[in-house]
Design a protein around this motif. Structure first.
Motif, PDB file in Angstrom:
ATOM      1  N   PRO A 177      59.692  32.530  34.795  1.00 26.86           N
ATOM      2  CA  PRO A 177      58.036  32.348  34.875  1.00 26.86           C
ATOM      3  C   PRO A 177      58.434  31.448  36.554  1.00 26.86           C
ATOM      4  O   PRO A 177      56.939  31.600  37.182  1.00 26.86           O
ATOM      5  N   ILE A 178      59.066  30.384  36.628  1.00 31.68           N
ATOM      6  CA  ILE A 178      58.787  29.986  37.764  1.00 31.68           C
ATOM      7  C   ILE A 178      58.760  30.373  39.408  1.00 31.68           C
ATOM      8  O   ILE A 178      57.991  30.157  40.281  1.00 31.68           O
ATOM      9  N   ILE A 236      59.299  17.933  39.316  1.00 32.44           N
ATOM     10  CA  ILE A 236      58.186  17.093  39.042  1.00 32.44           C
ATOM     11  C   ILE A 236      57.401  16.824  40.551  1.00 32.44           C
ATOM     12  O   ILE A 236      56.207  16.439  40.615  1.00 32.44           O
ATOM     13  N   GLY A 237      57.863  16.801  41.920  1.00 35.22           N
ATOM     14  CA  GLY A 237      56.788  16.372  42.594  1.00 35.22           C
ATOM     15  C   GLY A 237      56.392  17.510  43.271  1.00 35.22           C
ATOM     16  O   GLY A 237      55.378  17.186  43.449  1.00 35.22           O
ATOM     17  N   PHE A 238      56.720  18.650  42.817  1.00 34.67           N
ATOM     18  CA  PHE A 238      55.911  19.568  43.507  1.00 34.67           C
ATOM     19  C   PHE A 238      54.675  19.362  42.648  1.00 34.67           C
ATOM     20  O   PHE A 238      53.526  19.728  42.490  1.00 34.67           O
ATOM     21  N   VAL A 239      54.560  19.530  41.260  1.00 36.31           N
ATOM     22  CA  VAL A 239      53.466  19.388  40.091  1.00 36.31           C
ATOM     23  C   VAL A 239      52.637  18.117  40.562  1.00 36.31           C
ATOM     24  O   VAL A 239      51.548  18.257  40.444  1.00 36.31           O
ATOM     25  N   VAL A 280      49.783  24.211  35.423  1.00 38.18           N
ATOM     26  CA  VAL A 280      50.157  24.059  33.580  1.00 38.18           C
ATOM     27  C   VAL A 280      51.055  24.285  33.126  1.00 38.18           C
ATOM     28  O   VAL A 280      51.383  23.764  32.627  1.00 38.18           O
ATOM     29  N   ILE A 281      51.617  25.922  33.700  1.00 36.85           N
ATOM     30  CA  ILE A 281      52.566  26.503  33.580  1.00 36.85           C
ATOM     31  C   ILE A 281      53.601  25.727  33.771  1.00 36.85           C
ATOM     32  O   ILE A 281      55.047  25.875  32.596  1.00 36.85           O
ATOM     33  N   ASN A 282      53.409  25.184  35.126  1.00 33.76           N
ATOM     34  CA  ASN A 282      54.735  24.512  35.259  1.00 33.76           C
ATOM     35  C   ASN A 282      54.602  23.165  34.531  1.00 33.76           C
ATOM     36  O   ASN A 282      56.361  22.734  34.095  1.00 33.76           O
ATOM     37  N   ILE A 283      54.095  22.644  34.934  1.00 38.06           N
ATOM     38  CA  ILE A 283      54.505  21.199  33.188  1.00 38.06           C
ATOM     39  C   ILE A 283      54.920  21.314  31.783  1.00 38.06           C
ATOM     40  O   ILE A 283      55.932  21.059  31.882  1.00 38.06           O
ATOM     41  N   VAL A 284      54.519  23.017  31.798  1.00 35.59           N
ATOM     42  CA  VAL A 284      55.930  23.373  30.034  1.00 35.59           C
ATOM     43  C   VAL A 284      56.332  23.591  30.648  1.00 35.59           C
ATOM     44  O   VAL A 284      57.422  23.430  29.721  1.00 35.59           O
ATOM     45  N   VAL A 285      56.589  24.386  31.377  1.00 33.80           N
ATOM     46  CA  VAL A 285      58.484  24.788  31.933  1.00 33.80           C
ATOM     47  C   VAL A 285      59.466  23.499  32.172  1.00 33.80           C
ATOM     48  O   VAL A 285      60.314  22.720  31.442  1.00 33.80           O
ATOM     49  N   LEU A 286      58.915  22.479  32.659  1.00 31.98           N
ATOM     50  CA  LEU A 286      59.039  20.833  33.032  1.00 31.98           C
ATOM     51  C   LEU A 286      59.890  20.497  31.276  1.00 31.98           C
ATOM     52  O   LEU A 286      60.507  19.853  31.509  1.00 31.98           O
ATOM     53  N   ILE A 287      58.986  20.071  30.774  1.00 32.97           N
ATOM     54  CA  ILE A 287      58.928  19.266  29.934  1.00 32.97           C
ATOM     55  C   ILE A 287      60.168  20.494  28.878  1.00 32.97           C
ATOM     56  O   ILE A 287      61.049  19.571  28.124  1.00 32.97           O
ATOM     57  N   LEU A 288      59.902  21.557  29.033  1.00 32.04           N
ATOM     58  CA  LEU A 288      60.963  22.367  28.035  1.00 32.04           C
ATOM     59  C   LEU A 288      62.727  22.073  28.975  1.00 32.04           C
ATOM     60  O   LEU A 288      63.861  21.863  28.163  1.00 32.04           O
TER      61      LEU A 288
END
Length: 285
Positions: free
Chosen positions: A21-22, A87-90, A238-246
């Motif tokens: 997805p990224i 994290i930096g990108f988000v 928003v998608i990146n935050i979910v992916v980042l947590i996982l």
């Protein structure tokens, strides 16, 4: 140890799936007509992060399958830097799109966009004249304004029908004059000018019925581009935050499994040493 390796392998496989997805987000941003397609530097961080995550996860998967300690440690260090980059990108995406949005207009379904509502690095980047020449040329080549025309039963839409349309930020900011100018509607991209500045908006003099010009030189067009970028980036973030947590959860699990492998490797020689020391007594018996 076998269980730990299987767990690391499973985590790396899931990490590989999350890289998709990224990478897809970066490709989606690059294909967005009239907006990020005209801001080509925006998608590259996501494409690089997604591709790196995909390669690193495959290396970690191979390391777990073949019990290659070097590959597993390489995976852990590379994943750490990828997580920091993501994290930096988000954070960056939310910071540069913090301000600015459309303003509602009385008796209009669409919003108006004003450059003064935006600020920061992204606004300065878009407003830079040398860069805006490239962006406006890209928007012009996309024919976004020429595609605005609508007909109902072969009859062009009326002014009231146009005013009730939901326009994209690019269409509202670049393809029509600001409502404050008080121009009279002829069709979607042709308006009868009043010959004066209503409300003192400089964009009123920048508007042209020339279909190659329309409002591409207007501040409202720059604001429309910024609003469109903000919408795309917020959706991706928003998608990146979910992916980042996982990814963080998977990283912690993989780290714990790798430490367990290391502990078991350290315990194995100790057991062999005890057996070696006990050997003389067995021989004596």
């Amino acid at each position: 140890m076998r269980t730990s390796n299987h767990l690391i392998g499973a985590v790396n496989f899931l990490t590989f799936l999350l890289s998709i997805p990224i990478l897809a987000e970066g490709i989606w941003l690059s294909s967005r007509a009239n907006t990020t397609d005209c801001m080509r530097f925006l998608q590259w961080p996501l494409i690089v992060i997604g591709a790196a995550l995909m390669v690193v996860s495959l290396a970690g998967f191979a390391g777990a399958c073949y019990r290659n300690t070097f590959l597993m440690y390489l995976y852990m260090w590379a994943m750490f830097f990828i997580l920091v980059a993501l994290i930096g990108f988000v954070v960056f995406a939310f910071a540069v799109t913090d301000k600015g949005s459309g303003r509602p207009v009385l008796n209009r379904a669409y919003s108006e966009y004003y450059l003064g509502d935006f600020s920061g690095w992204l606004e300065r980047r878009v407003s830079d004249e040398s860069y805006w020449v490239k962006i406006s040329s890209c928007i012009r080549d996309s024919k976004v304004c020429g595609k605005m025309g609508r007909e109902i039963n072969g009859i062009p839409e009326t002014a009231d029908m146009f005013y009730s349309r939901k326009l994209s930020p690019i269409q509202s900011g670049c393809c029509k004059p600001p409502t404050d100018c008080g121009f009279t509607y002829v069709n979607e991209t042709i308006w009868i000018t009043g010959g004066g500045l209503v409300g003192g908006d400089p964009d009123c003099t920048r508007w042209s019925n020339d279909q190659e010009l329309v409002c591409y030189a207007c501040d409202s067009c720059k604001a429309g581009v910024l609003a469109s970028i903000k919408h795309s980036w917020r959706k991706v973030s928003v998608i990146n935050i979910v992916v980042l947590i996982l990814l963080i959860i998977f990283y912690v699990v993989a780290y714990a499994a790798l430490r367990n492998n290391k502990r078991m490797d350290n315990d194995e020689p100790y057991g062999e040493t005890r057996m070696t020391k006990a050997q003389p007594s067995w021989i004596h018996l």
